[in-house]
Design a protein around this motif. Structure first.
Motif, PDB file in Angstrom:
ATOM      1  N   LYS A 179     -43.747  22.369  37.080  1.00  0.00           N
ATOM      2  CA  LYS A 179     -44.973  22.980  37.608  1.00  0.00           C
ATOM      3  C   LYS A 179     -45.661  23.860  36.569  1.00  0.00           C
ATOM      4  CE  LYS A 179     -42.969  23.983  41.719  1.00  0.00           C
ATOM      5  NZ  LYS A 179     -42.763  24.716  42.956  1.00  0.00           N
ATOM      6  N   SER A 180     -44.880  24.561  35.780  1.00  0.00           N
ATOM      7  CA  SER A 180     -45.430  25.478  34.778  1.00  0.00           C
ATOM      8  C   SER A 180     -46.196  24.756  33.672  1.00  0.00           C
ATOM      9  CB  SER A 180     -44.297  26.289  34.140  1.00  0.00           C
ATOM     10  OG  SER A 180     -43.350  25.410  33.534  1.00  0.00           O
ATOM     11  N   HIS A 181     -46.013  23.431  33.567  1.00  0.00           N
ATOM     12  CA  HIS A 181     -46.610  22.690  32.453  1.00  0.00           C
ATOM     13  C   HIS A 181     -47.560  21.576  32.910  1.00  0.00           C
ATOM     14  CE1 HIS A 181     -43.527  24.874  30.313  1.00  0.00           C
ATOM     15  NE2 HIS A 181     -44.067  24.478  29.183  1.00  0.00           N
ATOM     16  N   ARG A 182     -47.896  21.540  34.169  1.00  0.00           N
ATOM     17  CA  ARG A 182     -48.800  20.491  34.671  1.00  0.00           C
ATOM     18  C   ARG A 182     -50.231  20.744  34.211  1.00  0.00           C
ATOM     19  NH1 ARG A 182     -45.812  20.111  40.541  1.00  0.00           N
ATOM     20  NH2 ARG A 182     -43.919  19.225  39.651  1.00  0.00           N
ATOM     21  N   GLY A 183     -51.002  19.656  34.110  1.00  0.00           N
ATOM     22  CA  GLY A 183     -52.401  19.764  33.709  1.00  0.00           C
ATOM     23  C   GLY A 183     -52.600  19.935  32.213  1.00  0.00           C
ATOM     24  N   GLN A 184     -51.569  19.646  31.419  1.00  0.00           N
ATOM     25  CA  GLN A 184     -51.657  19.824  29.970  1.00  0.00           C
ATOM     26  C   GLN A 184     -51.561  18.496  29.208  1.00  0.00           C
ATOM     27  OE1 GLN A 184     -48.921  22.876  28.544  1.00  0.00           O
ATOM     28  NE2 GLN A 184     -49.047  23.937  30.505  1.00  0.00           N
ATOM     29  N   GLY A 185     -51.637  17.378  29.920  1.00  0.00           N
ATOM     30  CA  GLY A 185     -51.596  16.077  29.255  1.00  0.00           C
ATOM     31  C   GLY A 185     -50.190  15.590  28.943  1.00  0.00           C
ATOM     32  N   ILE A 186     -49.180  16.217  29.526  1.00  0.00           N
ATOM     33  CA  ILE A 186     -47.796  15.841  29.234  1.00  0.00           C
ATOM     34  C   ILE A 186     -47.487  14.437  29.727  1.00  0.00           C
ATOM     35  CG2 ILE A 186     -45.376  16.381  29.777  1.00  0.00           C
ATOM     36  CD1 ILE A 186     -46.150  19.354  29.511  1.00  0.00           C
ATOM     37  N   PHE A 187     -47.962  14.078  30.917  1.00  0.00           N
ATOM     38  CA  PHE A 187     -47.702  12.732  31.436  1.00  0.00           C
ATOM     39  C   PHE A 187     -48.158  11.673  30.431  1.00  0.00           C
ATOM     40  CE2 PHE A 187     -49.334   8.860  33.262  1.00  0.00           C
ATOM     41  CZ  PHE A 187     -48.227   8.370  33.936  1.00  0.00           C
ATOM     42  N   ARG A 188     -49.364  11.786  29.958  1.00  0.00           N
ATOM     43  CA  ARG A 188     -49.921  10.802  29.023  1.00  0.00           C
ATOM     44  C   ARG A 188     -49.084  10.736  27.732  1.00  0.00           C
ATOM     45  NH1 ARG A 188     -54.161   8.254  29.666  1.00  0.00           N
ATOM     46  NH2 ARG A 188     -55.126   9.751  31.057  1.00  0.00           N
ATOM     47  N   LYS A 189     -48.657  11.869  27.245  1.00  0.00           N
ATOM     48  CA  LYS A 189     -47.864  11.887  26.004  1.00  0.00           C
ATOM     49  C   LYS A 189     -46.463  11.328  26.239  1.00  0.00           C
ATOM     50  CE  LYS A 189     -50.574  15.262  23.625  1.00  0.00           C
ATOM     51  NZ  LYS A 189     -50.955  16.641  23.635  1.00  0.00           N
ATOM     52  N   LEU A 190     -45.902  11.531  27.426  1.00  0.00           N
ATOM     53  CA  LEU A 190     -44.613  10.905  27.748  1.00  0.00           C
ATOM     54  C   LEU A 190     -44.761   9.388  27.699  1.00  0.00           C
ATOM     55  CD1 LEU A 190     -43.452  13.151  30.737  1.00  0.00           C
ATOM     56  CD2 LEU A 190     -42.295  12.972  28.517  1.00  0.00           C
ATOM     57  N   TYR A 191     -45.836   8.883  28.310  1.00  0.00           N
ATOM     58  CA  TYR A 191     -46.090   7.440  28.322  1.00  0.00           C
ATOM     59  C   TYR A 191     -46.282   6.913  26.890  1.00  0.00           C
ATOM     60  CZ  TYR A 191     -48.436   2.996  28.751  1.00  0.00           C
ATOM     61  OH  TYR A 191     -48.778   1.679  28.591  1.00  0.00           O
ATOM     62  N   GLN A 192     -47.103   7.600  26.106  1.00  0.00           N
ATOM     63  CA  GLN A 192     -47.354   7.163  24.730  1.00  0.00           C
ATOM     64  C   GLN A 192     -46.068   7.149  23.908  1.00  0.00           C
ATOM     65  OE1 GLN A 192     -50.366  10.035  23.677  1.00  0.00           O
ATOM     66  NE2 GLN A 192     -52.038   8.760  24.459  1.00  0.00           N
ATOM     67  N   THR A 193     -45.218   8.136  24.120  1.00  0.00           N
ATOM     68  CA  THR A 193     -43.942   8.195  23.398  1.00  0.00           C
ATOM     69  C   THR A 193     -43.049   7.045  23.834  1.00  0.00           C
ATOM     70  OG1 THR A 193     -44.135  10.601  23.223  1.00  0.00           O
ATOM     71  CG2 THR A 193     -41.946   9.642  22.842  1.00  0.00           C
ATOM     72  N   MET A 194     -43.001   6.770  25.136  1.00  0.00           N
ATOM     73  CA  MET A 194     -42.191   5.657  25.623  1.00  0.00           C
ATOM     74  C   MET A 194     -42.674   4.348  25.011  1.00  0.00           C
ATOM     75  SD  MET A 194     -41.353   4.258  29.460  1.00  0.00           S
ATOM     76  CE  MET A 194     -40.160   5.500  29.863  1.00  0.00           C
ATOM     77  N   LYS A 195     -43.963   4.175  24.972  1.00  0.00           N
ATOM     78  CA  LYS A 195     -44.538   2.953  24.395  1.00  0.00           C
ATOM     79  C   LYS A 195     -44.094   2.774  22.939  1.00  0.00           C
ATOM     80  CE  LYS A 195     -49.055   0.762  24.047  1.00  0.00           C
ATOM     81  NZ  LYS A 195     -50.485   0.945  24.225  1.00  0.00           N
ATOM     82  N   ARG A 196     -44.107   3.859  22.175  1.00  0.00           N
ATOM     83  CA  ARG A 196     -43.689   3.807  20.765  1.00  0.00           C
ATOM     84  C   ARG A 196     -42.186   3.567  20.617  1.00  0.00           C
ATOM     85  NH1 ARG A 196     -46.393   8.533  20.228  1.00  0.00           N
ATOM     86  NH2 ARG A 196     -44.480   9.621  19.665  1.00  0.00           N
ATOM     87  N   LYS A 197     -41.406   4.034  21.568  1.00  0.00           N
ATOM     88  CA  LYS A 197     -39.950   3.978  21.452  1.00  0.00           C
ATOM     89  C   LYS A 197     -39.321   2.784  22.174  1.00  0.00           C
ATOM     90  CE  LYS A 197     -39.484   7.969  19.309  1.00  0.00           C
ATOM     91  NZ  LYS A 197     -38.841   8.152  18.036  1.00  0.00           N
ATOM     92  N   LEU A 198     -40.139   1.917  22.753  1.00  0.00           N
ATOM     93  CA  LEU A 198     -39.590   0.740  23.428  1.00  0.00           C
ATOM     94  C   LEU A 198     -38.698  -0.046  22.468  1.00  0.00           C
ATOM     95  CD1 LEU A 198     -42.343  -1.047  25.562  1.00  0.00           C
ATOM     96  CD2 LEU A 198     -40.205  -0.058  26.356  1.00  0.00           C
ATOM     97  N   PRO A 199     -37.562  -0.509  22.953  1.00  0.00           N
ATOM     98  CA  PRO A 199     -36.708  -1.332  22.079  1.00  0.00           C
ATOM     99  C   PRO A 199     -37.454  -2.577  21.597  1.00  0.00           C
ATOM    100  CG  PRO A 199     -35.527  -0.695  24.070  1.00  0.00           C
ATOM    101  CD  PRO A 199     -36.968  -0.293  24.265  1.00  0.00           C
ATOM    102  N   VAL A 200     -37.097  -3.052  20.438  1.00  0.00           N
ATOM    103  CA  VAL A 200     -37.701  -4.253  19.866  1.00  0.00           C
ATOM    104  C   VAL A 200     -37.552  -5.408  20.855  1.00  0.00           C
ATOM    105  CG1 VAL A 200     -37.520  -5.930  17.995  1.00  0.00           C
ATOM    106  CG2 VAL A 200     -37.273  -3.495  17.512  1.00  0.00           C
TER     107      VAL A 200
END
Length: 154
Positions: free
Chosen positions: A111-132
């Motif tokens: 709750k303390s960190h909502r509204g700061q774009g964290i969801f989008r960055k989690l998704y972007q990081t997952m996309k980059r880290k997907l296994p080959v």
């Protein structure tokens, strides 16, 4: 500064479970559930650890504390969590057999960190880290979870 990475310690898995507990419907009011959203599945440490060994969960860390996470769930875990079995059946029906996918399982931001774009960055990081060899990420949102539903529409 918030750092995005894959889980690499038992402590981080335990922090995910702590954040999860704070956002389960049984631990929040109906009003908070409607306004802030909620998480559906209550994982065990063993299941979370097994999933992480196949594909590291994505976390947001602020000052040594997990403040957000996106769980990586390989299809091999399709039978391990009963409430998610229908989702995996639907995915298998909808996708071409050649598509290799990873499920972006439960997503939660403190709750303390909502509204700061964290969801989008989690998704972007997952996309980059997907296994080959993986082509796409699939996720599902509980229809009763209005906040998360609206967030996914962005």
């Amino acid at each position: 500064m918030i750092v995005y990475k894959q889980v690499d310690s038992l402590k981080e898995l335990e922090q995910i479970l702590t954040l999860q507990q704070l956002n389960l419907p049984k631990n929040i009011s109906q009003e908070e559930s409607t306004k802030e959203g909620f998480v559906t599945v209550e994982h065990t440490l063993d299941v979370l650890k097994s999933m992480n060994e196949v594909c590291g969960h994505i976390i947001a860390i602020d000052d040594g504390q997990v403040v957000g996470y996106a769980l990586c769930m390989h299809p091999k875990f399709a039978e391990d969590i009963e409430v998610l079995r229908p989702m995996f059946k639907e995915i298998e029906t909808a996708l071409n057999d050649n598509v290799r996918y990873m499920v972006m399982g439960q997503i939660c931001v403190a709750k303390s960190h909502r509204g700061q774009g964290i969801f989008r960055k989690l998704y972007q990081t997952m996309k980059r880290k997907l296994p080959v060899g993986f082509d796409t990420i699939v996720t599902e949102v509980d229809g009763k979870n209005k906040r998360s539903w609206m967030h996914m529409q962005r």
